[in-house]
Design a protein around this motif. Sequence first.
Motif, PDB file in Angstrom:
ATOM      1  N   MET A 122      49.922  31.397  52.974  1.00  0.00           N
ATOM      2  CA  MET A 122      48.929  31.758  52.001  1.00  0.00           C
ATOM      3  C   MET A 122      49.096  33.171  52.029  1.00  0.00           C
ATOM      4  N   LEU A 123      48.959  33.949  50.987  1.00  0.00           N
ATOM      5  CA  LEU A 123      48.740  35.489  50.856  1.00  0.00           C
ATOM      6  C   LEU A 123      47.446  35.745  50.887  1.00  0.00           C
ATOM      7  N   ARG A 124      46.931  36.888  51.779  1.00  0.00           N
ATOM      8  CA  ARG A 124      45.732  37.261  51.707  1.00  0.00           C
ATOM      9  C   ARG A 124      45.635  38.385  50.533  1.00  0.00           C
ATOM     10  N   LEU A 125      44.600  38.080  49.735  1.00  0.00           N
ATOM     11  CA  LEU A 125      44.351  38.773  48.439  1.00  0.00           C
ATOM     12  C   LEU A 125      44.000  40.275  48.544  1.00  0.00           C
ATOM     13  N   ASP A 126      44.801  41.231  47.896  1.00  0.00           N
ATOM     14  CA  ASP A 126      44.492  42.520  48.360  1.00  0.00           C
ATOM     15  C   ASP A 126      44.935  43.131  46.638  1.00  0.00           C
ATOM     16  N   LEU A 127      43.663  43.533  45.795  1.00  0.00           N
ATOM     17  CA  LEU A 127      44.217  43.932  44.572  1.00  0.00           C
ATOM     18  C   LEU A 127      45.344  44.874  44.204  1.00  0.00           C
ATOM     19  N   THR A 128      45.594  45.811  45.289  1.00  0.00           N
ATOM     20  CA  THR A 128      46.946  46.669  45.278  1.00  0.00           C
ATOM     21  C   THR A 128      48.037  45.951  45.306  1.00  0.00           C
ATOM     22  N   GLN A 129      48.126  44.669  45.644  1.00  0.00           N
ATOM     23  CA  GLN A 129      49.234  43.878  45.795  1.00  0.00           C
ATOM     24  C   GLN A 129      49.458  42.975  44.635  1.00  0.00           C
ATOM     25  N   GLU A 130      48.598  43.072  43.680  1.00  0.00           N
ATOM     26  CA  GLU A 130      48.657  42.194  42.350  1.00  0.00           C
ATOM     27  C   GLU A 130      50.000  42.392  41.524  1.00  0.00           C
ATOM     28  N   PRO A 131      50.306  43.653  41.334  1.00  0.00           N
ATOM     29  CA  PRO A 131      51.624  43.820  40.663  1.00  0.00           C
ATOM     30  C   PRO A 131      52.797  42.937  41.464  1.00  0.00           C
ATOM     31  N   ARG A 132      52.797  43.126  42.641  1.00  0.00           N
ATOM     32  CA  ARG A 132      53.763  42.396  43.433  1.00  0.00           C
ATOM     33  C   ARG A 132      53.590  40.414  43.093  1.00  0.00           C
ATOM     34  N   LEU A 133      52.292  40.207  42.886  1.00  0.00           N
ATOM     35  CA  LEU A 133      52.192  38.813  42.798  1.00  0.00           C
ATOM     36  C   LEU A 133      52.690  38.550  41.362  1.00  0.00           C
ATOM     37  N   ASP A 147      46.062  30.336  41.075  1.00  0.00           N
ATOM     38  CA  ASP A 147      44.838  30.312  41.768  1.00  0.00           C
ATOM     39  C   ASP A 147      44.816  31.660  42.256  1.00  0.00           C
ATOM     40  N   LYS A 148      45.613  32.492  42.936  1.00  0.00           N
ATOM     41  CA  LYS A 148      45.433  33.793  43.319  1.00  0.00           C
ATOM     42  C   LYS A 148      45.206  34.869  42.179  1.00  0.00           C
ATOM     43  N   LYS A 149      45.825  34.534  40.859  1.00  0.00           N
ATOM     44  CA  LYS A 149      45.434  35.261  39.816  1.00  0.00           C
ATOM     45  C   LYS A 149      43.873  35.359  39.690  1.00  0.00           C
ATOM     46  N   GLN A 150      43.411  34.138  39.534  1.00  0.00           N
ATOM     47  CA  GLN A 150      42.096  33.682  39.324  1.00  0.00           C
ATOM     48  C   GLN A 150      41.131  34.541  40.398  1.00  0.00           C
ATOM     49  N   GLN A 151      41.343  34.364  41.848  1.00  0.00           N
ATOM     50  CA  GLN A 151      40.781  35.221  42.705  1.00  0.00           C
ATOM     51  C   GLN A 151      40.829  36.669  42.485  1.00  0.00           C
ATOM     52  N   ALA A 152      41.826  37.161  42.147  1.00  0.00           N
ATOM     53  CA  ALA A 152      42.094  38.393  41.791  1.00  0.00           C
ATOM     54  C   ALA A 152      41.097  39.144  40.816  1.00  0.00           C
ATOM     55  N   ALA A 153      41.003  38.240  39.753  1.00  0.00           N
ATOM     56  CA  ALA A 153      40.130  38.501  38.557  1.00  0.00           C
ATOM     57  C   ALA A 153      38.492  38.213  39.174  1.00  0.00           C
ATOM     58  N   ARG A 154      38.330  37.485  39.922  1.00  0.00           N
ATOM     59  CA  ARG A 154      36.936  37.351  40.532  1.00  0.00           C
ATOM     60  C   ARG A 154      36.637  38.551  41.503  1.00  0.00           C
ATOM     61  N   LEU A 155      37.846  38.743  42.375  1.00  0.00           N
ATOM     62  CA  LEU A 155      37.727  40.013  43.093  1.00  0.00           C
ATOM     63  C   LEU A 155      37.240  41.225  42.386  1.00  0.00           C
ATOM     64  N   ARG A 156      38.113  41.453  41.441  1.00  0.00           N
ATOM     65  CA  ARG A 156      37.980  42.639  40.371  1.00  0.00           C
ATOM     66  C   ARG A 156      36.648  42.879  39.982  1.00  0.00           C
ATOM     67  N   ALA A 157      36.043  41.684  39.384  1.00  0.00           N
ATOM     68  CA  ALA A 157      34.747  41.413  38.986  1.00  0.00           C
ATOM     69  C   ALA A 157      33.589  41.945  39.980  1.00  0.00           C
ATOM     70  N   GLN A 158      33.875  41.329  40.952  1.00  0.00           N
ATOM     71  CA  GLN A 158      32.842  41.697  42.274  1.00  0.00           C
ATOM     72  C   GLN A 158      32.842  42.970  42.675  1.00  0.00           C
ATOM     73  N   THR A 159      33.996  43.522  42.814  1.00  0.00           N
ATOM     74  CA  THR A 159      34.041  44.959  43.193  1.00  0.00           C
ATOM     75  C   THR A 159      34.007  46.236  42.103  1.00  0.00           C
ATOM     76  N   GLY A 160      33.682  45.765  40.768  1.00  0.00           N
ATOM     77  CA  GLY A 160      33.887  46.684  39.735  1.00  0.00           C
ATOM     78  C   GLY A 160      34.713  47.380  39.496  1.00  0.00           C
ATOM     79  N   ARG A 161      35.948  46.674  39.693  1.00  0.00           N
ATOM     80  CA  ARG A 161      37.280  47.425  39.437  1.00  0.00           C
ATOM     81  C   ARG A 161      37.982  47.074  37.804  1.00  0.00           C
ATOM     82  N   GLY A 162      38.633  47.823  37.263  1.00  0.00           N
ATOM     83  CA  GLY A 162      39.150  47.390  36.157  1.00  0.00           C
ATOM     84  C   GLY A 162      40.448  46.826  36.298  1.00  0.00           C
TER      85      GLY A 162
END
Length: 70
Positions: A1-12, A47-62
């Motif tokens: 499992m990958l630890r989700l980090d929005l900076t790594q989303e392009p790699r995903l 699933d990871k993409k959905q987690q990223a979207a939720r994380l982005r919404a929680q952190t107020g990031r675009g």
Amino acid sequence: MLRLDLTQEPRLLEIEANTRQRLGEAQRMQWLGEVAGLQESLRHIADKKQQAARLRAQTGRGEDGVAALG
């Protein structure tokens, strides 16, 4: 499992594109076990993409991962 980090989303997204290419090849070659494994990988990627979207919404990031102003 990958630890989700929005900076790594392009790699995903790169991993997803590569997995889809490999899935196409496996389907053409009728490698049924490989097809099943790649389809499972794509489910986990989704699933990871959905987690990223939720994380982005929680952190107020675009979409670009930059903090929203406001």
